[in-house]
Enzyme design. Structure first.
Site, PDB file in Angstrom:
ATOM      1  N   HIS A 177     -38.009  70.878 146.121  1.00  0.00           N
ATOM      2  CA  HIS A 177     -39.115  71.822 146.303  1.00  0.00           C
ATOM      3  C   HIS A 177     -40.461  71.118 146.097  1.00  0.00           C
ATOM      4  O   HIS A 177     -41.400  71.278 146.873  1.00  0.00           O
ATOM      5  CB  HIS A 177     -39.001  72.968 145.287  1.00  0.00           C
ATOM      6  CG  HIS A 177     -38.156  74.125 145.731  1.00  0.00           C
ATOM      7  ND1 HIS A 177     -36.823  73.980 146.038  1.00  0.00           N
ATOM      8  CD2 HIS A 177     -38.457  75.444 145.906  1.00  0.00           C
ATOM      9  CE1 HIS A 177     -36.332  75.171 146.375  1.00  0.00           C
ATOM     10  NE2 HIS A 177     -37.300  76.070 146.315  1.00  0.00           N
ATOM     11  N   HIS A 231     -34.763  72.447 137.271  1.00  0.00           N
ATOM     12  CA  HIS A 231     -35.116  71.034 137.169  1.00  0.00           C
ATOM     13  C   HIS A 231     -35.665  70.711 135.794  1.00  0.00           C
ATOM     14  O   HIS A 231     -36.286  71.551 135.136  1.00  0.00           O
ATOM     15  CB  HIS A 231     -36.168  70.650 138.220  1.00  0.00           C
ATOM     16  CG  HIS A 231     -35.636  70.580 139.616  1.00  0.00           C
ATOM     17  ND1 HIS A 231     -34.857  69.543 140.076  1.00  0.00           N
ATOM     18  CD2 HIS A 231     -35.770  71.433 140.665  1.00  0.00           C
ATOM     19  CE1 HIS A 231     -34.543  69.752 141.339  1.00  0.00           C
ATOM     20  NE2 HIS A 231     -35.071  70.897 141.715  1.00  0.00           N
TER      21      HIS A 231
END
Length: 307
Positions: A177, A231
């Protein structure tokens, strides 16, 4: 900003096919990158060893995405594309439109390929890996056998979750992303800095705000990945650095640096002027700009001396 078109426009209808033909091999390479990107998402990533004592940092809640996967291309590709189109309808410069789109796509696709290749090779577990691997909350590990390093008897996890969810759990580093967002919006920041002449030494801070806005959006995308526990912060930092670096290389491949006197247009436009016989006029204009700038500096810094 100079009037880059003078008296004649170079539109998609009049010059679009010719410009695209010159870069037909680049478009073929883009298609190849798409195929590679699809393949990297299909293959199984490396399964990094996850022992029982490592689960302490991998027990974050399994949440959805604040920014879903389908929204990333909208942010990183569609948004810059709309801005390129707006500029095209104002200036009718197909050279700028073509090279902006080509550079943007290269920036995003190269970033995507490198990101997913690293993801598959590293196989770092996500912060929510525990719940991906053990959705029932009951951990299980292969028994450790001294002197045997085989994966299924070394104390590694025995996952009982859904295979696709587990597979995605081994793709933490780096953040896709974030890298995609910084690749697309980082390219847009370079593009805008050239168009507004951000580094013209006139000190207009508003121009810097225009440049920083896309980078802020990309940064917020990265922050959301940590907030969603998809993450680790290192993944986001690496993704942002990767996307920004590739965006910079791709932009400078097609456009001069924003601080250059010709930083408002693509290399191909000035090459076209030179080949069409108007290059001398462009060069003369550049010399005049340089002379004016030098005169301004002299008037500011050279003080009159009185005997």
């Amino acid at each position: 900003m100079p009037d880059i078109l003078g008296g004649g426009a170079h539109t998609v209808r009049s010059h679009g096919v010719a410009v695209a033909k010159i870069h037909k091999h680049d478009w073929l390479i883009l298609l190849l990158l798409v195929v590679i990107e699809i393949g990297l998402n299909i293959i199984e990533p490396f399964h990094h060893f996850v022992g029982e004592e490592m689960m302490t940092d991998l027990k974050y809640p399994l949440k959805g995405n604040t920014i879903p996967f389908w929204a990333v291309p909208i942010i990183a590709i569609l948004l810059p594309f709309v801005i390129f189109l707006i500029y095209y309808f104002i200036k009718k410069d197909v050279y700028d439109l073509h090279h902006a789109i080509l550079g943007l796509l290269f920036s995003v696709l190269i970033t995507g390929v490198i990101t997913d290749a690293i993801k598959d090779a590293v196989g770092r577990p996500r912060p929510d890996f525990f719940w991906r691997c053990f959705p029932d909350g009951k951990p299980a590990f292969y028994p450790t056998i001294a002197g045997n390093s085989t994966a299924n008897v070394s104390g590694d996890v025995m996952c009982s979750g859904i295979n696709s969810v587990i597979k995605e759990g081994y793709k933490s580093f780096p953040s896709g992303h974030t890298s995609w967002s910084f690749a697309g919006l980082g390219f847009l920041a370079w593009y805008l800095s050239g168009k507004v002449r951000a580094f013209d030494r006139r000190g207009h801070v508003a121009k810097l705000c225009i440049i920083f806005l896309p980078l802020l959006v990309a940064a917020l995308v990265g922050v959301s990945r940590v907030d969603d526990y998809w993450h680790h912060w290192q993944d986001v930092f690496a993704g942002g650095l990767l996307g920004t670096t590739i965006a910079s290389f791709c932009y400078l491949q097609f456009f001069p640096p924003p601080y250059d006197i010709d930083g408002w247009g693509p290399h191909a436009y000035f090459q076209m002027l030179a080949e069409s016989g108007n290059g001398n006029q462009s060069s003369a204009t550049n010399v005049n700009h340089a002379n004016v700038h030098q005169s301004e500096l002299q008037s500011i810094y050279i003080q009159p001396q009185h005997g």
